[in-house]
Motif scaffolding. Sequence first.
Motif, PDB file in Angstrom:
ATOM      1  N   TYR A   1       7.964 -28.925  43.124  1.00 10.31           N
ATOM      2  CA  TYR A   1       6.582 -28.503  43.316  1.00 10.31           C
ATOM      3  C   TYR A   1       6.334 -27.965  44.725  1.00 10.31           C
ATOM      4  O   TYR A   1       5.555 -27.025  44.909  1.00 10.31           O
ATOM      5  CB  TYR A   1       5.619 -29.656  43.012  1.00 10.31           C
ATOM      6  CG  TYR A   1       5.461 -29.921  41.534  1.00 10.31           C
ATOM      7  CD1 TYR A   1       4.942 -28.948  40.680  1.00 10.31           C
ATOM      8  CD2 TYR A   1       5.837 -31.138  40.976  1.00 10.31           C
ATOM      9  CE1 TYR A   1       4.804 -29.182  39.317  1.00 10.31           C
ATOM     10  CE2 TYR A   1       5.705 -31.385  39.618  1.00 10.31           C
ATOM     11  CZ  TYR A   1       5.187 -30.396  38.793  1.00 10.31           C
ATOM     12  OH  TYR A   1       5.057 -30.625  37.451  1.00 10.31           O
TER      13      TYR A   1
ATOM     14  N   PHE B   1       5.820 -19.942  37.540  1.00  7.93           N
ATOM     15  CA  PHE B   1       6.772 -20.970  37.957  1.00  7.93           C
ATOM     16  C   PHE B   1       6.291 -22.377  37.585  1.00  7.93           C
ATOM     17  O   PHE B   1       7.113 -23.256  37.326  1.00  7.93           O
ATOM     18  CB  PHE B   1       7.046 -20.861  39.456  1.00  7.93           C
ATOM     19  CG  PHE B   1       7.972 -19.735  39.818  1.00  7.93           C
ATOM     20  CD1 PHE B   1       9.313 -19.791  39.470  1.00  7.93           C
ATOM     21  CD2 PHE B   1       7.506 -18.609  40.474  1.00  7.93           C
ATOM     22  CE1 PHE B   1      10.174 -18.750  39.785  1.00  7.93           C
ATOM     23  CE2 PHE B   1       8.362 -17.563  40.791  1.00  7.93           C
ATOM     24  CZ  PHE B   1       9.695 -17.626  40.447  1.00  7.93           C
ATOM     25  N   MET B   2       4.987 -22.580  37.556  1.00  6.20           N
ATOM     26  CA  MET B   2       4.469 -23.877  37.121  1.00  6.20           C
ATOM     27  C   MET B   2       4.889 -24.159  35.678  1.00  6.20           C
ATOM     28  O   MET B   2       5.260 -25.285  35.326  1.00  6.20           O
ATOM     29  CB  MET B   2       2.952 -23.906  37.237  1.00  6.20           C
ATOM     30  CG  MET B   2       2.337 -25.231  36.792  1.00  6.20           C
ATOM     31  SD  MET B   2       2.855 -26.634  37.833  1.00  6.20           S
ATOM     32  CE  MET B   2       1.811 -26.369  39.261  1.00  6.20           C
TER      33      MET B   2
ATOM     34  N   LEU C   1       7.429 -24.506  44.829  1.00  2.00           N
ATOM     35  CA  LEU C   1       6.487 -23.669  44.104  1.00  2.00           C
ATOM     36  C   LEU C   1       5.438 -23.099  45.059  1.00  2.00           C
ATOM     37  O   LEU C   1       5.022 -21.947  44.935  1.00  2.00           O
ATOM     38  CB  LEU C   1       5.818 -24.491  42.999  1.00  2.00           C
ATOM     39  CG  LEU C   1       4.639 -23.846  42.260  1.00  2.00           C
ATOM     40  CD1 LEU C   1       5.122 -22.653  41.447  1.00  2.00           C
ATOM     41  CD2 LEU C   1       3.962 -24.860  41.349  1.00  2.00           C
ATOM     42  N   LYS C   2       5.013 -23.905  46.035  1.00  2.00           N
ATOM     43  CA  LYS C   2       3.984 -23.481  46.979  1.00  2.00           C
ATOM     44  C   LYS C   2       4.420 -22.293  47.834  1.00  2.00           C
ATOM     45  O   LYS C   2       3.597 -21.600  48.421  1.00  2.00           O
ATOM     46  CB  LYS C   2       3.595 -24.653  47.885  1.00  2.00           C
ATOM     47  CG  LYS C   2       2.917 -25.803  47.139  1.00  2.00           C
ATOM     48  CD  LYS C   2       2.642 -26.960  48.072  1.00  2.00           C
ATOM     49  CE  LYS C   2       2.049 -28.149  47.329  1.00  2.00           C
ATOM     50  NZ  LYS C   2       1.845 -29.315  48.203  1.00  2.00           N
ATOM     51  N   LYS C   3       5.753 -22.090  47.930  1.00  2.00           N
ATOM     52  CA  LYS C   3       6.261 -20.990  48.756  1.00  2.00           C
ATOM     53  C   LYS C   3       6.277 -19.663  48.011  1.00  2.00           C
ATOM     54  O   LYS C   3       6.586 -18.625  48.579  1.00  2.00           O
ATOM     55  CB  LYS C   3       7.679 -21.314  49.238  1.00  2.00           C
ATOM     56  CG  LYS C   3       7.764 -22.563  50.101  1.00  2.00           C
ATOM     57  CD  LYS C   3       9.205 -22.841  50.497  1.00  2.00           C
ATOM     58  CE  LYS C   3       9.326 -24.132  51.285  1.00  2.00           C
ATOM     59  NZ  LYS C   3      10.727 -24.426  51.651  1.00  2.00           N
ATOM     60  N   THR C   4       5.970 -19.682  46.705  1.00  2.00           N
ATOM     61  CA  THR C   4       6.040 -18.457  45.909  1.00  2.00           C
ATOM     62  C   THR C   4       4.777 -17.631  46.097  1.00  2.00           C
ATOM     63  O   THR C   4       3.746 -18.110  46.567  1.00  2.00           O
ATOM     64  CB  THR C   4       6.203 -18.786  44.415  1.00  2.00           C
ATOM     65  OG1 THR C   4       5.050 -19.519  43.978  1.00  2.00           O
ATOM     66  CG2 THR C   4       7.449 -19.597  44.168  1.00  2.00           C
ATOM     67  N   ASP C   5       4.873 -16.373  45.702  1.00  2.00           N
ATOM     68  CA  ASP C   5       3.714 -15.492  45.669  1.00  2.00           C
ATOM     69  C   ASP C   5       2.643 -16.105  44.765  1.00  2.00           C
ATOM     70  O   ASP C   5       2.934 -16.598  43.682  1.00  2.00           O
ATOM     71  CB  ASP C   5       4.152 -14.124  45.116  1.00  2.00           C
ATOM     72  CG  ASP C   5       3.067 -13.072  45.246  1.00  2.00           C
ATOM     73  OD1 ASP C   5       1.911 -13.373  44.890  1.00  2.00           O
ATOM     74  OD2 ASP C   5       3.385 -11.956  45.684  1.00  2.00           O
ATOM     75  N   LYS C   6       1.399 -16.068  45.217  1.00  2.00           N
ATOM     76  CA  LYS C   6       0.294 -16.663  44.444  1.00  2.00           C
ATOM     77  C   LYS C   6       0.229 -16.107  43.025  1.00  2.00           C
ATOM     78  O   LYS C   6      -0.126 -16.815  42.075  1.00  2.00           O
ATOM     79  CB  LYS C   6      -1.045 -16.405  45.153  1.00  2.00           C
ATOM     80  CG  LYS C   6      -1.224 -17.161  46.456  1.00  2.00           C
ATOM     81  CD  LYS C   6      -1.406 -18.652  46.210  1.00  2.00           C
ATOM     82  CE  LYS C   6      -1.664 -19.393  47.511  1.00  2.00           C
ATOM     83  NZ  LYS C   6      -1.750 -20.860  47.299  1.00  2.00           N
ATOM     84  N   LYS C   7       0.601 -14.845  42.862  1.00  2.00           N
ATOM     85  CA  LYS C   7       0.556 -14.223  41.545  1.00  2.00           C
ATOM     86  C   LYS C   7       1.584 -14.821  40.592  1.00  2.00           C
ATOM     87  O   LYS C   7       1.459 -14.718  39.372  1.00  2.00           O
ATOM     88  CB  LYS C   7       0.809 -12.721  41.674  1.00  2.00           C
ATOM     89  CG  LYS C   7      -0.265 -11.983  42.454  1.00  2.00           C
ATOM     90  CD  LYS C   7       0.098 -10.515  42.624  1.00  2.00           C
ATOM     91  CE  LYS C   7      -0.956  -9.798  43.470  1.00  2.00           C
ATOM     92  NZ  LYS C   7      -0.586  -8.371  43.705  1.00  2.00           N
TER      93      LYS C   7
ATOM     94  N   GLU D   1       2.551 -18.127  40.722  1.00  2.00           N
ATOM     95  CA  GLU D   1       2.425 -19.590  40.666  1.00  2.00           C
ATOM     96  C   GLU D   1       2.373 -20.116  39.240  1.00  2.00           C
ATOM     97  O   GLU D   1       3.057 -21.078  38.892  1.00  2.00           O
ATOM     98  CB  GLU D   1       1.195 -20.051  41.441  1.00  2.00           C
ATOM     99  CG  GLU D   1       1.503 -20.355  42.896  1.00  2.00           C
ATOM    100  CD  GLU D   1       0.382 -21.127  43.567  1.00  2.00           C
ATOM    101  OE1 GLU D   1      -0.500 -21.653  42.853  1.00  2.00           O
ATOM    102  OE2 GLU D   1       0.394 -21.203  44.806  1.00  2.00           O
ATOM    103  N   SER D   2       1.553 -19.513  38.395  1.00  2.00           N
ATOM    104  CA  SER D   2       1.422 -20.003  37.018  1.00  2.00           C
ATOM    105  C   SER D   2       2.726 -19.827  36.253  1.00  2.00           C
ATOM    106  O   SER D   2       3.100 -20.671  35.424  1.00  2.00           O
ATOM    107  CB  SER D   2       0.282 -19.294  36.297  1.00  2.00           C
ATOM    108  OG  SER D   2       0.520 -17.904  36.237  1.00  2.00           O
TER     109      SER D   2
END
Length: 424
Positions: A102, A116-117, A105-111, A113-114
């Motif tokens: 998790y 990779f979640m 996950l925070k290091k990924t592009d905001k676009k 996030e869902s």
Amino acid sequence: MNIFYPVSGGNEIGASCYFFHLGDSKIIVDMGKRYFGKKVYPDFLTLINKGFIDGLWEIDAVFISHVHLDHIGGLINYIDELVNANIYISAESFELYKAVLYCNLKKTDKKLESFFMEKINKIMEKTVLLYYGEKYNIKDLQVTCFKAGHILGASSILIEYKDRKILYTGDFTDYDLEAVKAQQLPKSLEVDILISESTYGYFENKINRKSDELNFIRRVKNIIDNGGNILVPTFALGKSQEIALILKKYLNNGILPNNMHVVLDGLCITYSLIYQKSGITIFNDNINIAKSNFHKKINNLSRTIVITSSANMAPYSRSYYYYKEMMDDSKNKLFLSYYRDEEYVKEKYINKFKRNQNTYFYRIATHADVIGIKNLIEKTQPKKVIFVHGDFSSKNRNNIYSLFINFFKDIEFILSLNNKEYYF
């Protein structure tokens, strides 16, 4: 025909990923990630091209030795293809496992996030917890994990097929660390094949952990006594806890002055709090959690050690900002770990600091050395030893193969290569 195949992590430190075909069972042990240019490892194409599998849907199980990204980072890339495989990990690792996935996950592009979640949620749904010393049946295999040392929850994995026993060490220590005890195997365990990490296999002599620790503390004391501050950018999981606990020990016994402070920042805090929940106390009056924007206030303090994540000092990382704030003062020092370590720090970042008079290089080992590996071979009496997780390309290093081949006359030794199959 039984097969062992390093997909990656054979003749390198990083992206550990190993395929086993034993009887009717096809399993993978570890699935780490590494970037090489635009290519991401592990890459299963060669495994498929050689006809060992048609696709990852044929994999029966994935076993994870521990939760450093070079052992679990590839799960996100391939979870959709692992339709028939559960992921097995020690129960002791589980909270760290979730946090590592998790937090990255925070290091990924905001676009993204869902996207990779969704991947991480699938990983969690397929995760099965292992308890040390208990046997688990996977088709015609029996699998048992044992404590490996190294970091919280790390496992050495014993695979039994018919009358064959294969021990994969994972990253292990044969000596107690401050945070975790040494590898713990059954007293009478003998195996047919030992697959051993060899991170420090290029050192001919035993690493003197106590001497390295004392050298580290002497330098710390000298800088602190002269009113300086110290920045220790390090691996957030495992190494930062180890360094904090070493400093705590020497604060408690009076060797370090009790008016100095150790401050943890970044992901070091997240993982240290999980260690604390497991009963390993890190924080106290002298070992603190950094408050918001602490790096901007460091110049108003003295006698402070900051332990922060981003061991490679990458631009715009937390450690980078501390460095920019602290290193204009000649009393302050930067402590860097030796280049070769478990997450394969990129030399291009470290080279910038090598000639800096404010930089001190230290070693706090969390892997078995060549003597520890030798002792494990003597204990388990294998017929064959396969070395992985090592780099033997440098001409300036001793070759672990040449060190052992004359010592153990009746054992076959193999320095594994990526994308090469080994039959047994």
